[in-house]
Write a protein that holds these residues in place. Sequence first.
Motif, PDB file in Angstrom:
ATOM      1  N   ARG A 139      39.193 -51.060 -33.841  1.00  0.00           N
ATOM      2  CA  ARG A 139      40.170 -50.232 -34.577  1.00  0.00           C
ATOM      3  C   ARG A 139      41.049 -49.406 -33.380  1.00  0.00           C
ATOM      4  N   ALA A 140      40.219 -48.918 -32.525  1.00  0.00           N
ATOM      5  CA  ALA A 140      41.007 -48.069 -31.494  1.00  0.00           C
ATOM      6  C   ALA A 140      41.600 -48.942 -30.533  1.00  0.00           C
ATOM      7  N   VAL A 141      40.968 -49.925 -30.080  1.00  0.00           N
ATOM      8  CA  VAL A 141      41.841 -50.869 -28.883  1.00  0.00           C
ATOM      9  C   VAL A 141      42.754 -51.962 -29.657  1.00  0.00           C
ATOM     10  N   LEU A 142      42.085 -52.752 -30.421  1.00  0.00           N
ATOM     11  CA  LEU A 142      43.368 -53.684 -31.118  1.00  0.00           C
ATOM     12  C   LEU A 142      44.225 -53.209 -32.165  1.00  0.00           C
ATOM     13  N   GLY A 143      43.639 -52.126 -32.949  1.00  0.00           N
ATOM     14  CA  GLY A 143      44.507 -51.599 -33.991  1.00  0.00           C
ATOM     15  C   GLY A 143      43.954 -52.256 -35.321  1.00  0.00           C
ATOM     16  N   ILE A 144      44.060 -51.287 -36.306  1.00  0.00           N
ATOM     17  CA  ILE A 144      43.383 -51.993 -37.588  1.00  0.00           C
ATOM     18  C   ILE A 144      44.173 -53.037 -38.333  1.00  0.00           C
ATOM     19  N   LYS A 145      45.582 -53.058 -37.953  1.00  0.00           N
ATOM     20  CA  LYS A 145      46.359 -54.001 -38.822  1.00  0.00           C
ATOM     21  C   LYS A 145      46.154 -55.372 -37.736  1.00  0.00           C
ATOM     22  N   HIS A 146      45.359 -55.719 -36.735  1.00  0.00           N
ATOM     23  CA  HIS A 146      45.161 -56.870 -36.095  1.00  0.00           C
ATOM     24  C   HIS A 146      43.734 -57.227 -36.121  1.00  0.00           C
ATOM     25  N   LEU A 147      43.072 -56.761 -37.188  1.00  0.00           N
ATOM     26  CA  LEU A 147      41.535 -57.131 -37.386  1.00  0.00           C
ATOM     27  C   LEU A 147      41.826 -58.158 -38.631  1.00  0.00           C
ATOM     28  N   TYR A 148      40.318 -59.131 -38.678  1.00  0.00           N
ATOM     29  CA  TYR A 148      40.284 -59.961 -39.897  1.00  0.00           C
ATOM     30  C   TYR A 148      40.474 -58.933 -41.272  1.00  0.00           C
ATOM     31  N   PRO A 149      41.434 -59.587 -42.175  1.00  0.00           N
ATOM     32  CA  PRO A 149      41.674 -58.879 -43.270  1.00  0.00           C
ATOM     33  C   PRO A 149      40.684 -58.984 -44.475  1.00  0.00           C
ATOM     34  N   LYS A 150      39.689 -60.236 -44.397  1.00  0.00           N
ATOM     35  CA  LYS A 150      38.756 -60.275 -45.488  1.00  0.00           C
ATOM     36  C   LYS A 150      37.597 -60.453 -44.871  1.00  0.00           C
ATOM     37  N   PRO A 151      36.802 -59.273 -44.620  1.00  0.00           N
ATOM     38  CA  PRO A 151      35.512 -59.396 -43.778  1.00  0.00           C
ATOM     39  C   PRO A 151      34.509 -59.962 -44.844  1.00  0.00           C
ATOM     40  N   VAL A 152      33.399 -60.578 -44.402  1.00  0.00           N
ATOM     41  CA  VAL A 152      32.320 -61.221 -45.096  1.00  0.00           C
ATOM     42  C   VAL A 152      31.742 -59.659 -45.647  1.00  0.00           C
ATOM     43  N   TYR A 153      31.514 -58.660 -45.523  1.00  0.00           N
ATOM     44  CA  TYR A 153      30.746 -57.676 -46.216  1.00  0.00           C
ATOM     45  C   TYR A 153      31.309 -57.277 -47.524  1.00  0.00           C
ATOM     46  N   ARG A 154      32.531 -57.780 -47.835  1.00  0.00           N
ATOM     47  CA  ARG A 154      33.024 -57.635 -49.235  1.00  0.00           C
ATOM     48  C   ARG A 154      32.110 -58.419 -50.331  1.00  0.00           C
ATOM     49  N   ASN A 155      31.329 -59.427 -49.719  1.00  0.00           N
ATOM     50  CA  ASN A 155      30.394 -59.975 -50.729  1.00  0.00           C
ATOM     51  C   ASN A 155      29.085 -59.111 -50.851  1.00  0.00           C
ATOM     52  N   LEU A 156      29.084 -57.985 -50.480  1.00  0.00           N
ATOM     53  CA  LEU A 156      27.672 -57.314 -50.833  1.00  0.00           C
ATOM     54  C   LEU A 156      28.060 -56.712 -52.308  1.00  0.00           C
ATOM     55  N   GLU A 157      26.736 -56.556 -52.764  1.00  0.00           N
ATOM     56  CA  GLU A 157      26.803 -56.144 -54.216  1.00  0.00           C
ATOM     57  C   GLU A 157      27.448 -54.452 -54.501  1.00  0.00           C
ATOM     58  N   ILE A 158      27.411 -53.704 -53.338  1.00  0.00           N
ATOM     59  CA  ILE A 158      28.170 -52.633 -53.481  1.00  0.00           C
ATOM     60  C   ILE A 158      29.494 -52.591 -53.619  1.00  0.00           C
ATOM     61  N   CYS A 159      29.950 -53.557 -53.147  1.00  0.00           N
ATOM     62  CA  CYS A 159      31.664 -53.897 -53.125  1.00  0.00           C
ATOM     63  C   CYS A 159      32.171 -54.568 -54.204  1.00  0.00           C
ATOM     64  N   LYS A 160      31.108 -55.010 -55.002  1.00  0.00           N
ATOM     65  CA  LYS A 160      31.564 -55.560 -56.425  1.00  0.00           C
ATOM     66  C   LYS A 160      32.697 -56.426 -56.286  1.00  0.00           C
ATOM     67  N   LEU A 161      32.835 -57.554 -55.401  1.00  0.00           N
ATOM     68  CA  LEU A 161      34.163 -58.361 -55.351  1.00  0.00           C
ATOM     69  C   LEU A 161      34.032 -59.366 -56.691  1.00  0.00           C
ATOM     70  N   SER A 162      35.095 -59.246 -57.311  1.00  0.00           N
ATOM     71  CA  SER A 162      35.364 -59.951 -58.614  1.00  0.00           C
ATOM     72  C   SER A 162      35.564 -61.497 -58.126  1.00  0.00           C
ATOM     73  N   SER A 163      35.635 -62.285 -59.255  1.00  0.00           N
ATOM     74  CA  SER A 163      35.911 -63.855 -58.897  1.00  0.00           C
ATOM     75  C   SER A 163      37.127 -64.195 -58.438  1.00  0.00           C
ATOM     76  N   ASN A 164      38.237 -63.211 -58.735  1.00  0.00           N
ATOM     77  CA  ASN A 164      39.577 -63.372 -58.122  1.00  0.00           C
ATOM     78  C   ASN A 164      39.900 -62.738 -56.914  1.00  0.00           C
ATOM     79  N   GLY A 165      38.763 -62.141 -55.976  1.00  0.00           N
ATOM     80  CA  GLY A 165      39.204 -61.564 -54.978  1.00  0.00           C
ATOM     81  C   GLY A 165      39.420 -60.244 -54.715  1.00  0.00           C
ATOM     82  N   ALA A 166      39.485 -59.559 -56.017  1.00  0.00           N
ATOM     83  CA  ALA A 166      39.832 -58.190 -56.006  1.00  0.00           C
ATOM     84  C   ALA A 166      38.578 -57.189 -56.099  1.00  0.00           C
TER      85      ALA A 166
END
Length: 483
Positions: free
Chosen positions: A300-327
């Motif tokens: 985040r400090a070197v590249l900038g948060i806007k230049h990172l991968y926008p859909k990280p795999v940790y969104r599939n964790l149970e705590i994030c509760k990702l729905s079927s439509n990706g929200a």
Amino acid sequence: MADSYELVPKKDLVVFVDEEKEELLAGGGATGGGGGCVVKRNKCTTPKKKIGRVASLDVFRGLCVLLIQQHGSTGVADVEQAVHAASTSKPPRLASLDVFRGLSVFLMMVVDYGGSVFPIIAHSPWNGLHLADFVMPFFLFVAGISIAIVYKKVPERKEATLNVASRALKLFLVGILLQGGYFHGIRSMTYGVDIEKIRWLGILQRIAIGYLVAAMCEIWLPCQKRRGAGYFKSYIGHWCIMLLLSAIYLVLLYGLHVPDWQFSALEATSSPVLNGSYKVNCSVRGDLGPACNSAGMIDRAVLGIKHLYPKPVYRNLEICKLSSNGALSTDAPSWCHAPYEPEGILSSLTAAVTCIIGLQYGHILVQFQDHKERLHHWSILSFSFMVLGWLLAFMGVPLNKSLYTVSYMLVTTASAGITLCLLYTLVDVHGWRNFTLAFEWMGKHSLSIFVLVASNVAVIAIQGFYWKKPENNLVHWIVSSVK
């Protein structure tokens, strides 16, 4: 022995290099007779006293006699032509290496297209190992082996360095084009990327970095041959670089303090954002979770948060509760909405170590010609890394692909080494190539397949042909049918 063929004047003799004496010897100068000369610094001078025999020239004379007996020729020109052809012929291509590379490409396609259907083979959401988590280390590993083959002899280091830098830069730029956001996926018929949001790092970029580091080690830290020195001591410089990179990684991962941070949502991941931004509470040191690890802070400090991968795999964790439509749900933790770079700066250090380890396997391939010796040394390295990696895992160092932890690096590299041993035994030792011809072909065209298939370039091109409406295309029909 000289009576069996015709002698020619000194000016017509082939000049050979004796590596031990670092002199160019011509003709009879090897034994001090026959009017030969010793070439030093581009000057040919007749030696004043008899010099010792050179074993390499005796071997050459024996080879000449053998060629004469086999071909029935007494002309020195014919012998020289045969020797030149034998010395300049390329060694046979190692089939198992192509099969290994092709297998890696095949696994990438399987997990990319089948991961949504079978989540067990997709990337692990954070800690743990799934099938997809072995693909990147396999690519880095085989890249290291290739470096040992290509640069086993480096006559000009500066020129070789420029070639390596040029290749790495080209691979890096291709990676930005393919994964930087220029292509919008198989569900979109548009292209183009906002420079403020372009993704700088990715799969090919990581391979380019690992290739560059490993190649520099091979060019500028060559094998140190000493009497009585074992294989490990011959490449002590490479092992020191591996230890140094791992030490820097551990110091930064566990030693940096991660403060609280906030960010603005880059995409519609959930319901409207409170005050247009999220805040993540950290103020910790040595945390290896998705929210407060130092690897993410560095990116985040070197590249900038806007230049990172926008859909990280940790969104599939149970705590994030990702729905079927990706929200994401409204009660998901704030960090679930943040982007994250799985091929980030800090994790590239241990990724480069994987490539250097592959380089060591390549050294074994080049230096040992016997199948048993190769498999013996490969097996020792592989099982040693495997034991050490699992030991670290049991001690609390998680197997984590996104962080590319040391335990993950050791276990996946060991798995690559064991896979190489199995493929080498089946393909190159027992000759079972008929069963692996498809993988071998894919290995020879791995970059093209990656660009066209794994990066969806071919799929995107196919969907450009539609019937009356853009959504009436073959790709859209297949995706809708799978759903």
